[in-house]
Design a protein around this motif. Structure first.
Motif, PDB file in Angstrom:
ATOM      1  N   LEU A 307      13.571  78.690  54.632  1.00 16.48           N
ATOM      2  CA  LEU A 307      12.454  79.002  53.733  1.00 16.48           C
ATOM      3  C   LEU A 307      12.458  78.122  52.479  1.00 16.48           C
ATOM      4  CD1 LEU A 307       9.980  80.973  53.664  1.00 16.48           C
ATOM      5  CD2 LEU A 307      11.295  82.266  51.997  1.00 16.48           C
ATOM      6  N   PRO A 308      13.613  77.957  51.810  1.00 15.27           N
ATOM      7  CA  PRO A 308      13.619  77.033  50.659  1.00 15.27           C
ATOM      8  C   PRO A 308      13.154  75.625  51.049  1.00 15.27           C
ATOM      9  CG  PRO A 308      15.679  78.267  50.727  1.00 15.27           C
ATOM     10  CD  PRO A 308      14.911  78.650  51.952  1.00 15.27           C
ATOM     11  N   TYR A 311       9.435  75.553  51.472  1.00 13.16           N
ATOM     12  CA  TYR A 311       8.653  75.607  50.232  1.00 13.16           C
ATOM     13  C   TYR A 311       8.813  74.364  49.356  1.00 13.16           C
ATOM     14  CZ  TYR A 311       5.937  79.635  51.038  1.00 13.16           C
ATOM     15  OH  TYR A 311       4.978  80.469  51.548  1.00 13.16           O
ATOM     16  N   ILE A 312       9.487  73.344  49.874  1.00 15.74           N
ATOM     17  CA  ILE A 312       9.404  72.008  49.291  1.00 15.74           C
ATOM     18  C   ILE A 312       8.507  71.124  50.165  1.00 15.74           C
ATOM     19  CG2 ILE A 312      10.707  69.882  48.853  1.00 15.74           C
ATOM     20  CD1 ILE A 312      11.020  71.988  46.671  1.00 15.74           C
ATOM     21  N   ASP A 417       0.826  88.743  42.200  1.00 14.05           N
ATOM     22  CA  ASP A 417       1.198  88.142  40.920  1.00 14.05           C
ATOM     23  C   ASP A 417       2.617  87.567  40.912  1.00 14.05           C
ATOM     24  OD1 ASP A 417      -1.245  88.716  39.775  1.00 14.05           O
ATOM     25  OD2 ASP A 417      -0.631  90.766  39.270  1.00 14.05           O
ATOM     26  N   ASP A 418       3.305  87.722  42.021  1.00 11.04           N
ATOM     27  CA  ASP A 418       4.691  87.248  42.087  1.00 11.04           C
ATOM     28  C   ASP A 418       4.833  86.276  43.260  1.00 11.04           C
ATOM     29  OD1 ASP A 418       7.360  86.818  42.232  1.00 11.04           O
ATOM     30  OD2 ASP A 418       7.934  88.927  42.365  1.00 11.04           O
ATOM     31  N   PRO A 419       4.593  84.980  42.995  1.00 11.52           N
ATOM     32  CA  PRO A 419       4.541  83.998  44.088  1.00 11.52           C
ATOM     33  C   PRO A 419       5.779  84.012  44.980  1.00 11.52           C
ATOM     34  CG  PRO A 419       4.032  82.953  41.976  1.00 11.52           C
ATOM     35  CD  PRO A 419       4.350  84.368  41.698  1.00 11.52           C
ATOM     36  N   LEU A 420       6.976  84.122  44.402  1.00 12.55           N
ATOM     37  CA  LEU A 420       8.176  84.043  45.229  1.00 12.55           C
ATOM     38  C   LEU A 420       8.255  85.219  46.211  1.00 12.55           C
ATOM     39  CD1 LEU A 420      10.760  82.555  45.971  1.00 12.55           C
ATOM     40  CD2 LEU A 420      11.950  83.868  44.208  1.00 12.55           C
ATOM     41  N   TYR A 423       6.050  84.454  48.963  1.00  8.33           N
ATOM     42  CA  TYR A 423       6.601  83.419  49.851  1.00  8.33           C
ATOM     43  C   TYR A 423       7.637  84.003  50.813  1.00  8.33           C
ATOM     44  CZ  TYR A 423       4.600  80.036  46.493  1.00  8.33           C
ATOM     45  OH  TYR A 423       3.759  79.324  45.678  1.00  8.33           O
ATOM     46  N   LEU A 424       8.360  85.039  50.344  1.00  9.42           N
ATOM     47  CA  LEU A 424       9.422  85.613  51.178  1.00  9.42           C
ATOM     48  C   LEU A 424       8.874  86.304  52.431  1.00  9.42           C
ATOM     49  CD1 LEU A 424      11.819  86.944  48.385  1.00  9.42           C
ATOM     50  CD2 LEU A 424      12.246  85.037  49.939  1.00  9.42           C
ATOM     51  N   ILE A 427       9.783  84.409  55.692  1.00  9.13           N
ATOM     52  CA  ILE A 427      11.200  84.108  55.913  1.00  9.13           C
ATOM     53  C   ILE A 427      11.566  83.943  57.391  1.00  9.13           C
ATOM     54  CG2 ILE A 427      12.021  86.522  55.873  1.00  9.13           C
ATOM     55  CD1 ILE A 427      14.209  84.950  53.840  1.00  9.13           C
TER      56      ILE A 427
ATOM     57  N   HIS B  33      11.381  80.246  38.522  1.00 10.38           N
ATOM     58  CA  HIS B  33      11.710  81.354  39.410  1.00 10.38           C
ATOM     59  C   HIS B  33      11.781  80.862  40.863  1.00 10.38           C
ATOM     60  CE1 HIS B  33      12.134  85.472  40.483  1.00 10.38           C
ATOM     61  NE2 HIS B  33      10.942  85.595  41.029  1.00 10.38           N
ATOM     62  N   ILE B  34      10.772  80.099  41.273  1.00  8.45           N
ATOM     63  CA  ILE B  34      10.685  79.601  42.655  1.00  8.45           C
ATOM     64  C   ILE B  34      11.803  78.587  42.927  1.00  8.45           C
ATOM     65  CG2 ILE B  34       9.278  78.266  44.296  1.00  8.45           C
ATOM     66  CD1 ILE B  34       6.784  79.450  42.755  1.00  8.45           C
ATOM     67  N   TYR B  37      15.303  79.842  43.547  1.00  9.01           N
ATOM     68  CA  TYR B  37      15.484  80.252  44.943  1.00  9.01           C
ATOM     69  C   TYR B  37      15.668  79.028  45.849  1.00  9.01           C
ATOM     70  CZ  TYR B  37      14.433  82.080  49.576  1.00  9.01           C
ATOM     71  OH  TYR B  37      14.496  82.376  50.907  1.00  9.01           O
ATOM     72  N   ILE B  38      14.838  78.026  45.627  1.00  9.59           N
ATOM     73  CA  ILE B  38      14.873  76.831  46.476  1.00  9.59           C
ATOM     74  C   ILE B  38      16.214  76.107  46.365  1.00  9.59           C
ATOM     75  CG2 ILE B  38      13.904  74.484  46.624  1.00  9.59           C
ATOM     76  CD1 ILE B  38      11.124  75.803  46.368  1.00  9.59           C
TER      77      ILE B  38
END
Lengths: 495, 97
Positions: A307-308, A311-312, A417-420, A423-424, A427, B33-34, B37-38
């Motif tokens: 997942l990390p 998200y890049i 309101d909480d992007p992370l 994103y999870l 997973i 924050h993101i 995690y990354i």
């Protein structure tokens, strides 16, 4: 059972046997829509009724003349609004393309037209397919037919909700990190991300080109195979399209699955999956054993890192792909700009929503001087590791089984309101996109009245055997024909 | 690695986006924050493993590189989508003084 509740293949058989007419199928869709669409909000645009009935009549004539047509002939369906259509605007869920009318049809649209499927309209989605709840649509949020206080998932949330609500018999979506499978899971339908290169991306508005695939959302596995039979195939207009012999996926259904081997990564239960979801999922996995399928726990250490890396890679590619929206050749133009630079800034600032801006900037950052090695290159190396670990697993096993999503449908506004946290949601799904392998989500059961999805990940181009196993598992799970009761949901709202 | 507000401003400029002060603060906070995690992907020791920029399990479908003519009505349709055009061209504000 009413017509609108049939699967696409059942409706197709009813047509062949003259138990129903193509016009009746269109009417069934439109009637259902009249009842629930104002609540569900799955469509962005619709074709005119007159036109739909004219098309149905034409198809009926062909059938009456004894023509052998595809199993999808005369079947009403919806298309995600990031697939280009000459007949309808293609908005990508964005203000940027709110009035865009492409001068060409996407390759899948050509194929579906050739199969005489009846496209009813374009379905709602997160802007530029960025999101997991369809709340990022510029136009409106789509609601989940199982509980209208909840999201349908995303980004193909409109497609999933329309199929679950009975407004169309099947739909097409796109999947960059789970955008077909996660909404399929949250809406209790089947969703497939095919092998990268199996379905042409010509006419699919680019998001992250090395990850994007077009895929079906259907009411059962048989429908999913039938739709893939139509949309898979080599297309010279997409240079990443795989040049290989066309397969007949439906012919795999009903074959013996005893002896199939499935890997269960032990890491996954620690990845934030909710307890009630976990129980239903594990029960589903248990049913594989009843089919004579061997399930073995394995270790897949790279699981935590997919997942990390995603998200890049995904925002990096998106930042490059979305550079084309400059207000010059097509799309939104604000007006009154004094110079070219101002034109770029003004149009992009006014027409992109917050999540799209977030990803463009995140991607620009990851690709910028000084950060490229630490972010983009490292992510691309993790991608190799994901690929290699899956390849090793597939030397011994046919499939990997995982949950589709860490939770069932969540409430509107809960994560937006909480992007992370949003994103999870991806997973369990991004692995397949990173490796380019196929993955399918099928309804596994209900937890607190909401659908739970089970995902199978397979080898490149192994969709046929994936359908074979899923078709048997689907029978065992007993979720076929379990549909949401929207009326109850509506009444709950009234009360 | 922490992302500063200045870096967010710089990235927004590269991406041709205007941000309000409020947005700058919000995105700075969210990016940190993101990226926190990354960053866990750096825990993975990958040695000399090669990068995978794209996956293409079987060879791509390259067509012959031949010039083909578009039908004239296609050009018209394309230009009709332009927010502003003139004499078969896209129109933009002046680039040079």
């Amino acid at each position: 059972m009413e017509l609108y509740q049939l699967t696409a293949c059942e409706a197709g058989r009813a047509l062949q046997k003259k138990e129903a007419s193509a016009a009746e199928l269109v009417a069934a869709s439109l009637d259902r829509m009249a009842l629930v669409e104002s609540t569900i909000n799955g469509f962005i645009s619709l074709r005119e009724e007159r036109e739909l009935f004219r098309e149905a009549e034409k198809i009926q004539k062909l059938l009456d003349n004894g023509r052998q047509l595809s199993p999808l002939a005369g079947i009403p369906m919806a298309l995600k609004d990031n697939l280009c259509t000459r007949d309808l605007p293609t908005t990508c869920g964005s203000k940027m393309l709110a009035d865009y009318r492409p001068p060409y049809d996407a390759h899948v649209v050509d194929l579906l037209k050739g199969a005489h499927a009846i496209m009813i309209g374009k379905s709602n989605m997160d802007e530029f397919a960025m999101g997991s709840s369809t709340e990022n649509s510029y136009f409106k949020p789509t609601l989940n037919p199982w509980d209208i206080e909840r999201v349908p998932g995303g980004s193909s949330g409109g497609s999933a909700a329309l199929v679950a609500a009975g407004e169309v018999f099947f739909a097409i979506g796109s999947d960059t990190g789970g955008s077909v499978r996660q909404p399929a899971s949250l809406c209790g339908v089947v969703g497939l991300k095919p092998t990268y290169g199996l379905v042409s991306r010509y006419g699919l508005i680019a998001f992250a080109s090395s990850l994007d695939q077009v895929g079906p959302l259907t009411r059962d596995v048989r429908d999913c195979a039938a739709v893939l039979d139509v949309i898979a195939g080599c297309d010279p207009r997409d240079s990443t399209s795989a040049d290989r012999q066309k397969e007949h996926y439906s012919s795999y259904l009903g074959k013996e699955v005893k002896g199939f081997r499935v890997a269960f990564p032990s890491e996954q239960l620690g990845l934030g999956i909710e307890q009630y979801y976990k129980e239903v999922f594990l029960e589903g996995v248990g049913k594989l054993g009843r089919l004579g399928v061997e399930v073995e726990e394995i270790s897949m250490p790279v699981y935590n890192y997919a997942l990390p890396a995603y998200y890049i890679i995904c925002p990096a590619e998106a930042s490059s792909n979305l550079a084309r929206y400059d207000g010059v050749q097509y799309g939104f133009r604000s007006g009154g700009e004094q110079d070219l630079l101002e034109l770029y800034f003004k149009n992009r600032t006014e027409a992109f929503g917050p999540e799209v801006k977030r990803r463009i900037m995140l991607g620009t950052y990851a690709l910028s001087a000084g950060y490229y090695d630490a972010y983009y290159l490292q992510a691309s190396r993790v991608r190799t590791a994901v690929k290699q670990q899956l390849e090793r697993i597939f030397e011994k096993y046919d499939f990997v089984v995982t949950p589709t999503s860490p939770t069932s449908a969540f409430k509107l506004g809960e994560k937006v309101d909480d992007p992370l946290t949003m994103y999870l949601n991806d997973i369990f799904t991004t692995l397949a996109n990173l490796a380019g392998v196929p993955a399918i989500s099928i309804p596994c059961g209900l937890a607190n009245g909401l659908p739970v999805g089970l995902q199978l990940i397979g080898r490149h181009f192994d969709e046929g055997r994936m359908f074979q196993l899923c078709c048997a598992l689907e029978e065992e799970l007993g979720m076929k024909g379990v549909r949401p009761d929207i009326r109850t949901a509506l009444e709950r709202e009234d009360a | 690695m922490k992302v500063s507000k200045k870096e967010v401003e710089h990235v927004a400029k590269l991406a041709r986006l205007n941000l309000s002060e409020e947005e700058k603060d919000l995105y700075t906070e969210q990016f940190n924050h993101i990226l926190d995690y990354i960053h866990r992907m750096n825990e993975l020791d990958l040695g000399s493993i090669q990068e995978t920029p794209y996956v293409q399990p079987s060879g791509g479908a390259l067509r012959k590189d031949e010039a083909r003519k578009s039908p004239p009505e296609f050009l018209k349709e394309v230009l009709e989508e332009a927010p502003e055009g003139e004499n078969g061209f896209f129109k933009v504000p002046p680039v040079l003084e």
